[in-house]
Design a protein around this motif. Structure first.
Motif, PDB file in Angstrom:
ATOM      1  N   LEU A 184      14.814  -1.857  25.302  1.00 51.44           N
ATOM      2  CA  LEU A 184      15.182  -0.414  24.915  1.00 51.44           C
ATOM      3  C   LEU A 184      14.169  -0.206  23.774  1.00 51.44           C
ATOM      4  O   LEU A 184      13.965   1.112  23.663  1.00 51.44           O
ATOM      5  CB  LEU A 184      16.538  -0.345  24.774  1.00 51.44           C
ATOM      6  N   LEU A 298      24.562   5.945  25.663  1.00 52.00           N
ATOM      7  CA  LEU A 298      23.612   5.338  26.717  1.00 52.00           C
ATOM      8  C   LEU A 298      24.596   4.741  27.853  1.00 52.00           C
ATOM      9  O   LEU A 298      23.972   5.013  29.059  1.00 52.00           O
ATOM     10  CB  LEU A 298      23.006   4.043  25.896  1.00 52.00           C
ATOM     11  N   ASP A 301      25.941   7.943  30.038  1.00 54.93           N
ATOM     12  CA  ASP A 301      24.824   8.482  30.732  1.00 54.93           C
ATOM     13  C   ASP A 301      24.359   7.533  31.702  1.00 54.93           C
ATOM     14  O   ASP A 301      23.224   8.021  32.302  1.00 54.93           O
ATOM     15  CB  ASP A 301      23.851   8.906  29.841  1.00 54.93           C
ATOM     16  N   ARG A 302      24.808   6.156  31.788  1.00 48.80           N
ATOM     17  CA  ARG A 302      24.599   5.459  32.703  1.00 48.80           C
ATOM     18  C   ARG A 302      23.108   4.943  32.770  1.00 48.80           C
ATOM     19  O   ARG A 302      22.230   4.647  33.982  1.00 48.80           O
ATOM     20  CB  ARG A 302      24.792   5.704  34.249  1.00 48.80           C
ATOM     21  N   LYS A 303      22.700   4.783  31.457  1.00 52.33           N
ATOM     22  CA  LYS A 303      21.132   4.365  31.287  1.00 52.33           C
ATOM     23  C   LYS A 303      21.156   2.914  31.062  1.00 52.33           C
ATOM     24  O   LYS A 303      20.086   2.428  31.152  1.00 52.33           O
ATOM     25  CB  LYS A 303      20.537   5.061  30.133  1.00 52.33           C
ATOM     26  N   ILE A 304      22.279   2.402  30.656  1.00 52.41           N
ATOM     27  CA  ILE A 304      22.392   0.792  30.447  1.00 52.41           C
ATOM     28  C   ILE A 304      23.554   0.361  31.163  1.00 52.41           C
ATOM     29  O   ILE A 304      24.676   1.059  31.267  1.00 52.41           O
ATOM     30  CB  ILE A 304      22.241   0.430  29.197  1.00 52.41           C
ATOM     31  N   ASN A 305      23.591  -1.026  31.677  1.00 50.01           N
ATOM     32  CA  ASN A 305      24.719  -1.614  32.180  1.00 50.01           C
ATOM     33  C   ASN A 305      24.986  -2.838  31.362  1.00 50.01           C
ATOM     34  O   ASN A 305      24.985  -3.962  32.198  1.00 50.01           O
ATOM     35  CB  ASN A 305      24.596  -1.624  33.923  1.00 50.01           C
TER      36      ASN A 305
END
Length: 338
Positions: A184, A298, A301-305
């Motif tokens: 990231l 993050l 907004d479902r940018k990372i899991n």
């Protein structure tokens, strides 16, 4: 209320504990949605960190605020909130400098493997999410309470920047999320050091470009071979042993940065060797609270899991199996639900 209590090496019991209540007007009570077993919990579980008496366990948590003290203003009952393993006022000089884990009034939050938790200094510790997260987001929200924030701090302490070559020592949850953090932050080449196929696969999913299986001096030699004899720009040390620390230091280029977040056990450094290494060393207990707002955004907004590191889910009353599975490396990280 029943919760996890460590009696000694290999002896975790799920037994009756006093239910937490508001003690100070700055406290909050949280109904735990999810908690987990941390790699650092394994140090006392393995007998490598002595405990003087039966000790309630658990320092990672997220859940619904049930009650707040009269002085609490930042969260309210009904909100979903996440906090750090160190409670902080978020106003002292250390907090304002971004080191909430070193707050002048810090309190360790260490009783979270239970259905209900008291969080001191709630205004400075807890961060509410924009709304109630869906069930599938809860594991990732829980990861922010420690391992994602700690992996992020390792990368931040190592000054990772776009285009860097980064090596990550350690393939536990923190190391894997250190890989994600460096990705990231724009690292171009990310070398994950791991001997375990399942962990290697997650590291690649998170952004690792290379896998190195060697350890210790052999691992450092391999990093130098891969970087034309120069070494990595940044190294994340996510274990806490003498071998892992020296592997990190010997893998770095002159003037490079080592971010170390593995809790040190038996680590001793040679001052003369450090003097000639020209290495920057920075680390310690992660100031998770500093990073929570950004990381929550993050995940929301479902940018990372980051919840991907939980590969075992158990009922809270099977917490002992969670410890055994992680101790035996059958699981990367055990998620516990009431």
């Amino acid at each position: 209320m029943r919760g996890a209590v460590l009696y000694g090496p290999g002896d975790v019991r799920f037994e009756e504990r006093a239910a937490p209540v508001i003690i100070k007007p700055t406290d909050a009570i949280i109904r735990i949605s999810a908690t987990c077993v941390c790699g650092s919990d394994l140090w006392p579980y393995r007998g490598l960190q002595e405990i003087a008496e039966p000790t309630p366990m658990g320092h990672e948590y997220c859940g619904i605020v049930e009650e707040v003290g009269s002085a609490v203003r930042s969260v309210r009952p009904g909100q979903f909130a996440i906090g750090s393993f160190f409670a902080s006022d978020n106003t002292c000089p250390n907090c304002r400098a971004g080191y909430q884990s070193g707050c002048q009034h810090a309190e360790f939050v260490g009783t979270a493997q239970a259905p209900v938790l008291r969080v001191p200094l709630a205004d400075g510790t807890l961060v509410a999410t924009p709304g109630l997260p869906s069930d599938d987001l809860v594991p990732s929200m829980l990861a922010l309470s420690d391992v994602m924030g700690t992996g992020w701090f390792a990368a931040d302490a190592a000054h990772v920047k776009p285009g860097d070559t980064v090596a990550v020592v350690g393939d536990g949850a923190v190391g894997l999320l250190g890989v994600l953090s460096t990705k990231l932050m724009g690292a171009e080449r990310i070398i994950a050091m791991s001997r375990h196929e399942k962990r290697q696969a997650i590291a690649r999913e998170f952004g690792a470009t290379d896998i190195v299986t060697e350890r210790g001096d052999d691992g450092a030699t391999r990093i130098r071979e891969m970087t034309d004899g120069i070494g990595a720009d940044a190294v994340l040390e996510c274990v806490g042993t003498q071998e892992s620390m020296m592997q990190a230091i010997r893998s770095i280029r002159k003037g490079g940065y080592v971010g170390y977040v593995g809790v040190p056990h038996g680590v001793a450094l040679d001052g003369e060797q450090l003097f000639f290494a020209h290495v920057h060393l920075h680390g310690g207990p992660a100031p998770v609270r500093r990073f929570l707002p950004k990381l929550i955004e993050l995940v929301w907004d479902r940018k990372i899991n980051p919840g991907r590191v939980f590969d075992l889910t158990l009922p809270l009353d099977q917490v002992g199996e969670g410890y055994r599975a992680m101790d035996e490396r059958r699981a990367i990280k055990a998620l516990l639900r009431s």
